[in-house]
Write a protein that holds these residues in place. Structure first.
Motif, short mmCIF file in Angstrom:
data_model
loop_
_atom_site.label_atom_id
_atom_site.label_comp_id
_atom_site.label_asym_id
_atom_site.label_seq_id
_atom_site.Cartn_x
_atom_site.Cartn_y
_atom_site.Cartn_z
N THR A 143 -5.10 -0.80 1.78
CA THR A 143 -5.93 -0.81 2.98
C THR A 143 -5.35 0.11 4.04
OG1 THR A 143 -6.57 -3.11 2.55
CG2 THR A 143 -6.95 -2.26 4.76
N ALA A 144 -4.04 0.00 4.27
CA ALA A 144 -3.39 0.85 5.27
C ALA A 144 -3.51 2.33 4.90
CB ALA A 144 -1.92 0.47 5.41
N LEU A 145 -3.34 2.64 3.62
CA LEU A 145 -3.43 4.03 3.19
C LEU A 145 -4.84 4.57 3.36
CD1 LEU A 145 -2.16 6.52 1.96
CD2 LEU A 145 -2.46 5.50 -0.31
N GLU A 146 -5.84 3.79 2.97
CA GLU A 146 -7.23 4.21 3.13
C GLU A 146 -7.57 4.44 4.61
OE1 GLU A 146 -10.06 4.47 0.85
OE2 GLU A 146 -8.49 4.76 -0.64
N LEU A 147 -7.06 3.58 5.48
CA LEU A 147 -7.33 3.72 6.92
C LEU A 147 -6.57 4.91 7.51
CD1 LEU A 147 -7.26 -0.04 7.89
CD2 LEU A 147 -9.25 1.47 8.07
N ALA A 148 -5.32 5.08 7.09
CA ALA A 148 -4.54 6.22 7.60
C ALA A 148 -5.20 7.54 7.22
CB ALA A 148 -3.11 6.15 7.06
N ARG A 149 -5.74 7.60 6.02
CA ARG A 149 -6.43 8.82 5.59
C ARG A 149 -7.69 9.07 6.40
NH1 ARG A 149 -5.63 7.85 -0.96
NH2 ARG A 149 -3.70 9.07 -1.15
N ARG A 150 -8.23 8.04 7.02
CA ARG A 150 -9.41 8.18 7.87
C ARG A 150 -9.03 8.38 9.34
NH1 ARG A 150 -10.85 5.19 3.49
NH2 ARG A 150 -13.02 5.35 2.74
N GLY A 151 -7.76 8.54 9.61
CA GLY A 151 -7.32 8.86 10.96
C GLY A 151 -6.96 7.69 11.84
N HIS A 152 -6.91 6.50 11.31
CA HIS A 152 -6.54 5.32 12.11
C HIS A 152 -5.02 5.21 12.24
CE1 HIS A 152 -10.61 3.49 12.05
NE2 HIS A 152 -10.69 4.03 10.84
N ALA A 153 -4.58 4.72 13.39
CA ALA A 153 -3.17 4.36 13.58
C ALA A 153 -2.97 2.97 12.99
CB ALA A 153 -2.80 4.38 15.05
N VAL A 154 -2.10 2.86 11.99
CA VAL A 154 -1.94 1.59 11.27
C VAL A 154 -0.48 1.18 11.23
CG1 VAL A 154 -3.96 2.05 9.81
CG2 VAL A 154 -1.68 2.70 9.00
N THR A 155 -0.27 -0.12 11.17
CA THR A 155 1.06 -0.64 10.86
C THR A 155 0.91 -1.78 9.88
OG1 THR A 155 3.17 -1.32 11.81
CG2 THR A 155 1.22 -2.40 12.68
N VAL A 156 1.84 -1.87 8.94
CA VAL A 156 1.89 -2.94 7.95
C VAL A 156 3.05 -3.85 8.30
CG1 VAL A 156 2.19 -3.51 5.51
CG2 VAL A 156 0.93 -1.43 6.16
N ALA A 157 2.76 -5.14 8.45
CA ALA A 157 3.80 -6.13 8.72
C ALA A 157 3.99 -6.98 7.47
CB ALA A 157 3.41 -7.01 9.91
N GLU A 158 5.13 -6.82 6.83
CA GLU A 158 5.44 -7.55 5.59
C GLU A 158 6.59 -8.52 5.86
OE1 GLU A 158 6.37 -9.32 2.32
OE2 GLU A 158 4.51 -8.17 2.45
N ALA A 159 6.39 -9.78 5.51
CA ALA A 159 7.38 -10.81 5.83
C ALA A 159 8.68 -10.63 5.05
CB ALA A 159 6.80 -12.20 5.55
N ARG A 160 8.60 -10.00 3.88
CA ARG A 160 9.81 -9.84 3.07
C ARG A 160 10.01 -8.37 2.72
NH1 ARG A 160 7.23 -14.61 1.67
NH2 ARG A 160 8.47 -16.52 1.91
N ARG A 161 9.62 -7.94 1.53
CA ARG A 161 9.76 -6.56 1.12
C ARG A 161 8.41 -6.05 0.64
NH1 ARG A 161 14.76 -4.78 -0.36
NH2 ARG A 161 13.83 -2.75 0.06
N VAL A 162 8.22 -4.75 0.65
CA VAL A 162 7.01 -4.15 0.11
C VAL A 162 6.80 -4.65 -1.33
CG1 VAL A 162 6.08 -1.97 -0.77
CG2 VAL A 162 7.01 -2.09 1.55
N ALA A 163 5.61 -5.20 -1.60
CA ALA A 163 5.24 -5.70 -2.94
C ALA A 163 6.22 -6.74 -3.45
CB ALA A 163 5.09 -4.55 -3.93
N TRP A 164 6.76 -7.56 -2.54
CA TRP A 164 7.75 -8.57 -2.91
C TRP A 164 7.13 -9.68 -3.76
CZ3 TRP A 164 8.24 -13.82 -1.91
CH2 TRP A 164 9.51 -14.39 -2.12
N GLY A 165 5.86 -9.99 -3.54
CA GLY A 165 5.22 -11.09 -4.25
C GLY A 165 4.58 -10.65 -5.56
N ALA A 166 3.39 -11.18 -5.82
CA ALA A 166 2.72 -10.92 -7.10
C ALA A 166 2.49 -9.44 -7.35
CB ALA A 166 1.39 -11.68 -7.16
#
Length: 428
Positions: free
Chosen positions: A42-65
């Motif tokens: 989602t963040a990547l698709e939005l960034a490519r469309r020019g949106h300012a985005v931030t991802v807040a992950e409680a642990r690590r990138v792709a830490w879960g499933a």
């Protein structure tokens, strides 16, 4: 910094570089809560469309499933095709299946365009039946080719058993257009691209409280605050209480995976294909050979059982299927939480003004997280309203403790039906 769970993927990470925890105030267009595949895409698709985005992950990138699953990428949804058709009709169901195919294409394109060599792509998914099923598989093959142009190869029982040396298997469908890969390396490549495009990714950044009702959304973390016009909730099975209505719409379900010791010659005596394998049971197994080891997944529970306990159960299934692997030892075992809605379809759409859900991809997430993220990004950007294809499924109450019990009972019922079909086939 939170450590990744000990999995095959963690052991074969190309890089374990960390992203900083969020501190201070950040003003962005869109804040994505959850750094799994749904949130990152989602963040990547939005960034490519020019949106300012931030991802807040409680642990690590792709830490879960997202970072510890089976790694199978193929079209479809967790809900069965006949179930989807009954609810929305044939034409709508076809549109949804085409979306799922687009999700596969998105993963292929990302691997190509971002040069993700460490995704370690291996072609082919072989779906096999544990009972006589040739007529139904022929119908499925023909329908898929006629309607969607997919080329599936029907394998006879002898052909299947030449690849999988097991008396458990009958016919199968080989999908050479699908593949399996390293989801954790893939997810981390998406995060790098988000940052390269000017977005930000923050690990060890749980959202401790949130004001989502105001026009300007405010999300507080242990050391900072994000203010955004729009929020996307993509926490999967690890979603917490910041959006109670969404949290009540799915159940966190645990699934389990084991990794064998290194034994390429022993494994090759049983499994003679590099394709990923899954059986046709609803309560089935999936497995693939990785670097001379066997990665085998299966079983779901509504409680988080110690992986060491479930490893013995999965190993029993493995050895029952392939008695020649009796001497194969389990090197590692792990579990993870997936999010399942009652209807087994993703929860995609607005939950309140400018707050979007992109979650509940349990059971078939590697293509569906991609396309789910895209339709949410399109909606936020005003590019399309394709997210409405998911409206008929709705944000149903998960049933609370009764829903948890119903899921477990349903799973046991599927196991019983699977066993009965196999028993009848063996006696025929």
């Amino acid at each position: 910094m939170t450590a990744y769970v000990d999995t095959y993927y963690k052991r074969t990470l190309s890089s374990d570089a960390a992203y900083p925890a969020l501190s201070g105030r950040h003003d962005v267009d869109v804040c994505i809560v959850g750094g799994g595949l749904a949130g990152l895409t989602t963040a990547l698709e939005l960034a490519r469309r020019g949106h300012a985005v931030t991802v807040a992950e409680a642990r690590r990138v792709a830490w879960g499933a997202s970072g510890r699953n089976g790694g199978f990428v193929s079209p479809g949804w967790a809900a069965r095709a006949d179930q989807i058709r009954r609810l929305v009709g044939i034409d709508h169901a076809k549109a949804l299946f085409r979306l799922s195919m687009e999700g596969v294409s998105m993963v292929v394109e990302a691997i190509r365009d971002l040069g993700i060599a460490d995704a370690n792509v291996r072609a082919g998914i072989l779906r096999v039946s544990r009972y006589e099923n040739e007529a139904a598989l022929k119908i499925q093959r023909d329908e898929q080719e006629a309607e969607f142009g997919r080329k599936l190869r029907l394998l006879s029982r002898d052909e299947v058993r030449s690849l999988l040396v097991s008396k458990k298997y009958h016919e199968g469908l080989l999908d050479e257009g699908s593949f399996h890969f390293h989801p954790l390396n893939y997810a981390r490549a998406l995060a790098r691209e988000i940052v390269r495009l000017g977005g930000s990714v923050h690990e060890d950044t749980p959202i401790v409280s949130a004001d989502l009702a105001s026009a300007e959304k405010r999300l507080r973390t242990p050391a900072g605050e994000v203010r955004a016009r729009t929020v996307v909730l993509a926490g999967g099975g690890y979603t917490d209480s910041i959006a109670p209505s969404l949290r009540r719409s799915f159940l966190p379900i645990a699934t389990y995976v084991v990794l064998s010791e290194l034994a390429p010659e022993l494994i090759a005596g049983a499994i003679r294909t590099q394709a990923g394998v899954s059986d046709g049971r609803r309560a089935g197994d999936y497995y693939r050979v990785v670097d001379g080891m066997l990665l085998w997944g299966g079983r779901i529970t509504t409680r988080t059982t110690d992986p060491r306990d479930i490893a013995a159960v999965i190993r029993h299934e493995m050895v029952t299927t392939y008695p020649q692997l009796e001497g194969l030892k389990v090197e590692a075992a792990w579990s993870g939480l997936m999010a399942y809605a009652r209807h087994l379809m993703p929860l995609i759409g607005p939950v309140m003004p400018n707050v979007w859900s992109c979650t509940a991809f349990g059971g078939h997430g590697l293509n569906t997280t991609a396309i789910g993220a895209r339709v949410v990004a399109e909606a936020i950007s005003g590019d399309s309203d394709r997210y409405r294809l998911f409206e008929p499924f709705g944000f149903l109450w998960n049933g609370g403790p009764f829903g948890t019990a119903a899921v477990q009972l349903t799973y046991w019922a599927y196991q019983g039906m699977d066993f009965l079909r196999e028993w009848r086939s063996a006696r025929a």
